[in-house]
Scaffold this motif. Structure first.
Motif, PDB file in Angstrom:
ATOM      1  N   UNK A 219       0.743  -1.202  -0.002  1.00 35.82           N
ATOM      2  CA  UNK A 219      -0.097   0.039  -0.069  1.00 35.82           C
ATOM      3  C   UNK A 219       0.839   1.327   0.122  1.00 35.82           C
ATOM      4  N   UNK A 220       2.172   1.162   0.016  1.00 34.11           N
ATOM      5  CA  UNK A 220       3.042   2.129   0.319  1.00 34.11           C
ATOM      6  C   UNK A 220       2.760   2.975   1.387  1.00 34.11           C
TER       7      UNK A 220
ATOM      8  N   UNK B  50      12.842  10.299   2.945  1.00 32.36           N
ATOM      9  CA  UNK B  50      13.785   8.793   2.909  1.00 32.36           C
ATOM     10  C   UNK B  50      13.041   8.079   1.958  1.00 32.36           C
ATOM     11  N   UNK B  51      11.681   7.648   2.619  1.00 30.94           N
ATOM     12  CA  UNK B  51      10.945   6.469   1.794  1.00 30.94           C
ATOM     13  C   UNK B  51      10.825   6.798   0.422  1.00 30.94           C
ATOM     14  N   UNK B  52      10.547   7.841   0.403  1.00 34.67           N
ATOM     15  CA  UNK B  52      10.101   8.473  -1.092  1.00 34.67           C
ATOM     16  C   UNK B  52      11.258   8.229  -2.332  1.00 34.67           C
TER      17      UNK B  52
ATOM     18  N   UNK C 288      -0.686   3.307  21.236  1.00 32.29           N
ATOM     19  CA  UNK C 288      -0.852   4.383  20.231  1.00 32.29           C
ATOM     20  C   UNK C 288      -0.036   4.365  19.138  1.00 32.29           C
ATOM     21  N   UNK C 289      -0.209   5.381  18.121  1.00 30.88           N
ATOM     22  CA  UNK C 289       0.085   5.128  16.965  1.00 30.88           C
ATOM     23  C   UNK C 289      -0.351   6.183  16.083  1.00 30.88           C
ATOM     24  N   UNK C 290       0.329   5.899  14.773  1.00 31.65           N
ATOM     25  CA  UNK C 290      -0.136   6.607  13.724  1.00 31.65           C
ATOM     26  C   UNK C 290       0.767   6.614  12.364  1.00 31.65           C
ATOM     27  N   UNK C 291       0.107   6.889  11.184  1.00 35.07           N
ATOM     28  CA  UNK C 291       0.945   6.588  10.165  1.00 35.07           C
ATOM     29  C   UNK C 291       0.312   7.349   9.039  1.00 35.07           C
ATOM     30  N   UNK C 292       0.784   6.815   7.643  1.00 40.79           N
ATOM     31  CA  UNK C 292       0.472   7.457   6.385  1.00 40.79           C
ATOM     32  C   UNK C 292       0.907   6.761   5.263  1.00 40.79           C
ATOM     33  N   UNK C 293       0.725   7.388   4.135  1.00 44.60           N
ATOM     34  CA  UNK C 293       1.266   6.940   2.840  1.00 44.60           C
ATOM     35  C   UNK C 293       2.531   7.862   2.503  1.00 44.60           C
ATOM     36  N   UNK C 294       3.157   7.011   1.346  1.00 44.82           N
ATOM     37  CA  UNK C 294       4.536   7.887   1.343  1.00 44.82           C
ATOM     38  C   UNK C 294       4.764   7.622  -0.229  1.00 44.82           C
TER      39      UNK C 294
END
Length: 283
Positions: free
Chosen positions: A102-103, A132-134, A277-283
């Protein structure tokens, strides 16, 4: 005496066999998506092991090509819980999962990490590692993640937790109560330069349009009186007056400004019943 020696040797052999099995089932770096070279994986493992041992706090890095139908959040939580990560009775630690299908990335916190790594810090880590991921530099992303987590945990143990009202290296410095005024790593001078450039371009374009419009009109002679533009006898004012009809003023209470960020850490419960706890997103 010989019997005691044999027992001691057996216990020693068992302990030596058990340790590598334990270490093998709990590696801090799991690069299933093969995003890093062997050398990078070894270097990252050494870094995470050193920080985790010193902080008594697991820092885990995982990459996958598939989450088997789970959301990246659920996968991260379950991978952490069911593989026995976390130190102490509260399983203190954090995991960063990169899901290439899902990147998408997800940071999951457990135990003391929920206190030390707030929602603000998770957003800040995300904004720091996504570039960095991109660029395909996943070793760089995980190294940055490890360095920041190390700083966050150290600061929290010293009594200072980074949050919207206590920013980390200026990230989101003006966000508390007003939303972002500048992004991490940018300066106020950069913003002024962009605004100045926009104004100059707008003035130049406006000047060109005005000159073009002015050129299209034919010049006319200036007259001090409007009489030359009236037909004789066409205007005859016999009476004039004014009436004030009404006055109506509408007053609206100004809404009070409120913070866009409440601070602290939001939590959820994983399938194992553990709080994360947590969080995230796309790159």
């Amino acid at each position: 005496m010989k019997k005691i020696l044999n027992i001691f040797i057996c216990l020693l052999i068992i302990s030596l066999l058990t340790f590598p099995v334990f270490a093998a089932t709990n590696p801090l770096v799991v690069d299933e998506a093969d995003l890093m070279s062997d050398y990078e994986e070894q270097q990252l493992t050494a870094t995470l092991e050193e920080i985790s041992e010193r902080q008594q706090f697991d820092i885990v890095a995982v990459t996958v090509d598939s989450t088997d139908g789970k959301s990246t959040m659920d996968f991260a939580d379950d991978f952490y819980d069911y593989n026995g990560y976390g130190q102490g009775e509260n399983h203190d630690g954090v995991i960063l999962v990169i899901n290439m299908a899902e990147r998408e990335y997800w940071i999951s916190t457990s135990g003391y990490a929920i206190t030390a790594i707030t929602d603000y810090s998770i957003e800040m880590i995300g904004d720091s590692v996504v570039p960095y991921m991109k660029d395909g530099d996943y070793y760089g992303a995980y190294s940055e993640y490890a360095d920041i987590v190390d700083d966050l945990v150290t600061s929290a143990k010293n009594g200072s937790i980074y949050d919207w009202n206590n920013t980390y290296k200026g990230y989101g410095e003006y966000a508390y109560g007003d939303g972002y005024a500048e992004e991490y790593g940018s300066s106020g001078m950069d913003s002024f330069e962009r605004i100045g450039t926009s104004v100059i371009v707008a003035v130049i374009i406006s000047a060109i349009i005005v000159l073009m419009v002015k050129k299209s009109y034919k010049p006319v002679a200036f007259n001090r009186s409007a009489a030359n533009y009236l037909n004789p006898g066409s205007l005859n004012v016999t009476n004039s007056y004014e009436h004030f009809l009404y006055n109506h003023v509408t007053m609206t209470k100004r809404a009070e400004e409120s913070s866009n960020h409440s601070g602290g850490s939001s939590t959820h419960t994983s399938s194992s019943g553990t709080s994360h706890g947590g969080g995230g997103g796309h790159f």
